[in-house]
Design a protein around this motif. Structure first.
Motif, PDB file in Angstrom:
ATOM      1  N   ALA A 321       0.839  -1.195   0.000  1.00 45.27           N
ATOM      2  CA  ALA A 321       0.000   0.000   0.000  1.00 45.27           C
ATOM      3  C   ALA A 321       0.869   1.238   0.000  1.00 45.27           C
ATOM      4  O   ALA A 321       2.051   1.185   0.365  1.00 45.27           O
ATOM      5  N   GLY A 322       0.266   2.355  -0.425  1.00 38.84           N
ATOM      6  CA  GLY A 322       0.989   3.602  -0.303  1.00 38.84           C
ATOM      7  C   GLY A 322       1.242   3.910   1.162  1.00 38.84           C
ATOM      8  O   GLY A 322       2.349   4.261   1.555  1.00 38.84           O
ATOM      9  N   ALA A 323       0.186   3.745   1.976  1.00 43.09           N
ATOM     10  CA  ALA A 323       0.288   3.939   3.425  1.00 43.09           C
ATOM     11  C   ALA A 323      -0.524   2.855   4.111  1.00 43.09           C
ATOM     12  O   ALA A 323      -1.554   2.425   3.602  1.00 43.09           O
ATOM     13  N   VAL A 324      -0.049   2.398   5.263  1.00 42.61           N
ATOM     14  CA  VAL A 324      -0.734   1.373   6.051  1.00 42.61           C
ATOM     15  C   VAL A 324      -1.179   1.989   7.370  1.00 42.61           C
ATOM     16  O   VAL A 324      -0.356   2.490   8.139  1.00 42.61           O
ATOM     17  N   GLN A 325      -2.487   1.961   7.614  1.00 41.63           N
ATOM     18  CA  GLN A 325      -3.041   2.558   8.823  1.00 41.63           C
ATOM     19  C   GLN A 325      -3.779   1.522   9.669  1.00 41.63           C
ATOM     20  O   GLN A 325      -4.701   1.854  10.411  1.00 41.63           O
ATOM     21  N   VAL A 326      -3.356   0.269   9.545  1.00 40.51           N
ATOM     22  CA  VAL A 326      -3.945  -0.837  10.296  1.00 40.51           C
ATOM     23  C   VAL A 326      -2.816  -1.556  11.023  1.00 40.51           C
ATOM     24  O   VAL A 326      -1.746  -1.781  10.453  1.00 40.51           O
ATOM     25  N   GLY A 327      -3.033  -1.913  12.279  1.00 38.11           N
ATOM     26  CA  GLY A 327      -2.015  -2.596  13.059  1.00 38.11           C
ATOM     27  C   GLY A 327      -1.837  -4.049  12.675  1.00 38.11           C
ATOM     28  O   GLY A 327      -2.710  -4.648  12.039  1.00 38.11           O
ATOM     29  N   ASN A 328      -0.709  -4.634  13.065  1.00 38.77           N
ATOM     30  CA  ASN A 328      -0.412  -6.024  12.717  1.00 38.77           C
ATOM     31  C   ASN A 328      -1.458  -6.997  13.251  1.00 38.77           C
ATOM     32  O   ASN A 328      -1.811  -7.975  12.583  1.00 38.77           O
ATOM     33  N   ILE A 336      -4.232 -11.305   6.687  1.00 40.59           N
ATOM     34  CA  ILE A 336      -3.083 -10.718   5.997  1.00 40.59           C
ATOM     35  C   ILE A 336      -1.841 -10.914   6.851  1.00 40.59           C
ATOM     36  O   ILE A 336      -1.767 -10.427   7.978  1.00 40.59           O
ATOM     37  N   GLU A 337      -0.872 -11.626   6.310  1.00 38.08           N
ATOM     38  CA  GLU A 337       0.329 -11.961   7.074  1.00 38.08           C
ATOM     39  C   GLU A 337       1.211 -10.747   7.337  1.00 38.08           C
ATOM     40  O   GLU A 337       1.821 -10.627   8.400  1.00 38.08           O
ATOM     41  N   ALA A 338       1.299  -9.858   6.351  1.00 36.01           N
ATOM     42  CA  ALA A 338       2.151  -8.684   6.495  1.00 36.01           C
ATOM     43  C   ALA A 338       1.703  -7.626   5.503  1.00 36.01           C
ATOM     44  O   ALA A 338       1.135  -7.940   4.450  1.00 36.01           O
ATOM     45  N   ALA A 339       1.964  -6.365   5.850  1.00 35.38           N
ATOM     46  CA  ALA A 339       1.638  -5.261   4.951  1.00 35.38           C
ATOM     47  C   ALA A 339       2.852  -4.345   4.848  1.00 35.38           C
ATOM     48  O   ALA A 339       3.535  -4.078   5.849  1.00 35.38           O
ATOM     49  N   TYR A 340       3.112  -3.850   3.652  1.00 34.27           N
ATOM     50  CA  TYR A 340       4.302  -3.043   3.392  1.00 34.27           C
ATOM     51  C   TYR A 340       3.878  -1.697   2.808  1.00 34.27           C
ATOM     52  O   TYR A 340       3.195  -1.638   1.779  1.00 34.27           O
ATOM     53  N   ALA A 341       4.289  -0.624   3.478  1.00 34.06           N
ATOM     54  CA  ALA A 341       3.906   0.731   3.072  1.00 34.06           C
ATOM     55  C   ALA A 341       5.018   1.382   2.257  1.00 34.06           C
ATOM     56  O   ALA A 341       6.174   1.436   2.694  1.00 34.06           O
TER      57      ALA A 341
END
Length: 372
Positions: A321-328, A336-341
């Motif tokens: 994502a451009g920005a991630v505003q959700v906690g792990n 979702i295993e991981a998110a990369y901003a």
């Protein structure tokens, strides 16, 4: 490894097709032996037609239709076999309204904006021989309950122009005949593709929930618009106004439901068309993404839809994502295993200035973690 790349658009910077290609390009730099399959996705809003065309093929038909304020605008519909796919935002999208203060539509425009052009696109699809018409709902700048769409298909009203004038026009409506529009679509299966399940009227309705982003900011503006839609619904079919999805796209869902449409979640519509379940089952890793990953992404959007398919198939799902505003914790709770901003990994200036290159760079780095 077999990698399935299935992102939504990165709003304002990359289409879903461009995002998928950028992720695939970056991934292959680090893992050239991996098989990367790109399947751009959409949930019914902007990009709906392009995404389906990239997966289904078919023929793109060009048309010029009325924009939300009556000006001619270019649009395309996709004809694949006897099915046609229409993106309502091309004819009545928020981006087609003039901008006022604070980047909102100019004062008064939403009160006059019409979905007439969407009805024209449906008419073009019928004339092209479509027996199934899927209308993607999302990103609209209108709040007319689909009245303009009905007028374009032949519905009659008193006064004669009441259906074409947005909520302002509906306020004067005294009589309505939908029979000509229904006759025009006899024998055609109509689908309203939307992830929105709001009713047409009331506190959870189209005006009160979505009106502010279209410029209906004041309580007085929203009260007037909701009152006009109530007048319209009383003359059309008040019961249908309470159906799930009637409030989608400023009530465009209501207009379609009046014509016998079946509502389907937009993500499910695209997923079925591209055979997404089988693609997920055949992958070792599922990658999805969108411009901003926030709480809305966790409900009915592309990211949550992909995660919902990956979980039962026992396939890990990661998101860009451009920005991630959700906690792990919330991410993992939603599969979702991981998110990369991008803004965290390459910086905000680079992300917005060179979005394709930035997303590819993020994918290149993430591949070093996930690829065998």
């Amino acid at each position: 490894m077999r990698i399935l790349v299935a992102p939504d658009k990165f709003a304002g910077t990359l289409t879903a097709v461009e995002a998928a290609d950028a992720i695939a390009e970056g991934w292959r730099r680090s893992a050239p032996d991996d098989e990367v399959v790109t399947v751009p996705m959409a949930d019914g809003g902007p990009g709906f037609v392009d995404v389906l065309h990239s997966s289904l093929g078919g023929e793109l038909l060009a048309a010029t239709v009325a924009g939300p304020l009556g000006e001619p605008v270019p649009a395309t519909l996709l004809l694949a076999g006897d099915a046609a796919y229409i993106e309502s935002a091309q004819a009545c999208g928020l981006a087609l309204l003039p901008v006022g203060d604070g980047r909102l539509p100019a004062t008064g425009t939403a009160a006059r904006a019409s979905t007439y052009g969407v009805g024209e696109l449906i008419a073009h699809a019928v004339e092209a021989g479509a027996r199934r018409i899927v209308v993607g709902l999302g990103g609209s700048g209108t709040n007319d309950g689909g009245a303009g769409l009905l007028a374009a298909l032949g519905a009659e009203a008193t006064p004669g122009d009441a259906l074409r004038g947005g909520p302002d026009g509906l306020a004067a409506l005294t009589a309505l005949d939908l029979a000509p529009a229904r006759k025009r679509l006899a024998g055609v299966e109509l689908v309203a593709a939307s992830d929105v399940d709001n009713p047409l009227l009331g506190l959870r309705g189209a005006t009160n929930v979505f009106g502010p982003q279209k410029g209906l900011v004041s309580d007085a503006d929203r009260l007037a618009a909701d009152g006009a839609l109530t007048t319209f619904a009383e003359l059309a079919d008040r019961r249908v106004a309470d159906h799930r999805g009637a409030g989608a796209a400023g009530g465009l869902g209501y207009g379609l439901l009046l014509l016998g449409a079946v509502r389907e979640p937009g993500f499910d519509t695209v997923a079925a068309a591209v055979g997404l379940s089988d693609l997920v089952a055949g992958a070792d890793l599922v990658i999805t993404g969108e411009g901003k990953l926030d709480w809305q992404s966790m409900s009915g959007k592309v990211v949550s839809g992909l995660a919902g398919l990956a979980g039962p198939a026992l396939r890990p799902c990661v998101a860009f994502a451009g920005a991630v505003q959700v906690g792990n914790r919330e991410l993992r709770a939603n599969g979702i295993e991981a998110a990369y901003a991008m803004v965290d990994m390459v910086g905000a200036e680079e992300s917005f200035g060179r979005p394709r290159e930035s997303l590819a760079a993020v994918a290149e780095r993430v591949a070093k973690t996930w690829s065998r």
